[in-house]
Design an enzyme around this catalytic site. Structure first.
Site: not given
Length: 293
Positions: A139, A216, A218
């Site tokens: 998460h 993105d 990440r």
């Protein structure tokens, strides 16, 4: 003047901002190692000697835990084992910096030098250590959704539902909470700007591009390292709708991942956001975007 003001050299201030809050008193550190509560692992999830210097040519993570943590979140509200994880490179020069602050009378600076360093967490839920195929949620942290309960995204409901699903699963599993992933890796300040752009009509990915930022950004390498340590070679069932997350973790060495759909918290506030995620490639069907009303 009523008191004295002490200053650190700029280089020391910069380093202190990065790492001072990772400081552990050396005596406490030794006690934690002796009790098996402070560990170090390499990028393959293999244990290293925490008393030795970490390898200079690779990423090593330091782990504190397990720490019993009774949760007041979700319907199940389980008691989990919490592990805090941080890269060894973030811990460099901590003792000398802390000593410098104390020697210069700068104790008051500790509260001001709040670190942006990512300290990730693992929650071991149920009998995860003995699960044949643990249920896992990786998460990405979301202050607005996880803490404030914002419904502009589905992050808060996803977090709550993941805790419930893993708690209810006969095998148990792990929730890996990635603290450095705000706004798909762009940080909270830039995320706030993207919200304003979204209010002018752009979707969540267009807003990132308008700021010159990736869709993105990440980095899941620490998540992969932690899962190698906790799950080992066991297959994992990953709560995600994002094929890219599965690909990234697979490329990082997790060979047996089964994606488990995790759509929750859909309402009129975040439907457009979820439609953009579906167009970007998330496994979200039209039926998933329907609400009870």
């Amino acid at each position: 003047m009523a008191g004295h003001v002490h200053f650190l050299p700029l280089a020391a201030q910069s380093q202190a901002r990065k790492s001072v809050f990772t400081y552990l008193n050396p005596d406490v550190r030794e006690k934690l190692i002796d009790h098996g509560k402070l560990m170090r692992i390499d990028s393959q999830g293999e244990a290293l000697d925490p008393r030795q210097s970490p390898p200079a040519d690779g990423v090593a993570l330091n782990l504190l835990g397990p720490i019993p943590l009774p949760l007041g979140r979700g319907h199940e509200q389980p008691t989990v084992d919490w592990y805090a994880a941080v890269r060894s490179t973030e811990l460099g020069q901590v003792e000398s910096l802390a000593n410098t602050l104390r020697d210069s009378g700068g104790q008051h600076l500790f509260a001001e030098l709040v670190s942006s360093m990512a300290v990730n967490s693992v929650l071991a839920i149920g009998d995860a250590a003995n699960a044949e195929s643990p249920l896992v949620r990786v998460h990405s942290n979301c202050l607005t959704g996880d803490i404030f309960g914002s419904r502009r995204c589905e992050c808060g409901p996803q977090l709550e539902a993941a805790l419930d699903r893993i708690s209810q699963d006969p095998q148990g599993g792990y929730l890996v909470y990635m603290a450095g992933h705000e706004g798909r890796g762009i940080g909270l300040w830039a995320k706030a700007a993207t919200y304003l752009l979204q209010d002018e009509g752009e979707d969540t990915y267009q807003a990132n591009r308008s700021l010159g930022l990736p869709d993105d950004s990440r980095d899941f390498s620490d998540a992969a390292t932690l899962l190698k340590f906790f799950a080992g070679d066991r297959p994992i069932r990953l709560l995600t709708n994002n094929p890219k997350k599965v690909r990234d973790l697979t490329e990082l060495g997790l060979a047996d991942i089964t994606a488990v759909k995790h759509v929750i918290g859909v309402d009129d506030n975040n439907r457009r956001y979820l439609e953009a995620k579906r167009e970007w490639g998330h496994e979200i069907g039209e039926q998933d975007l329907r609400t009870d009303d």
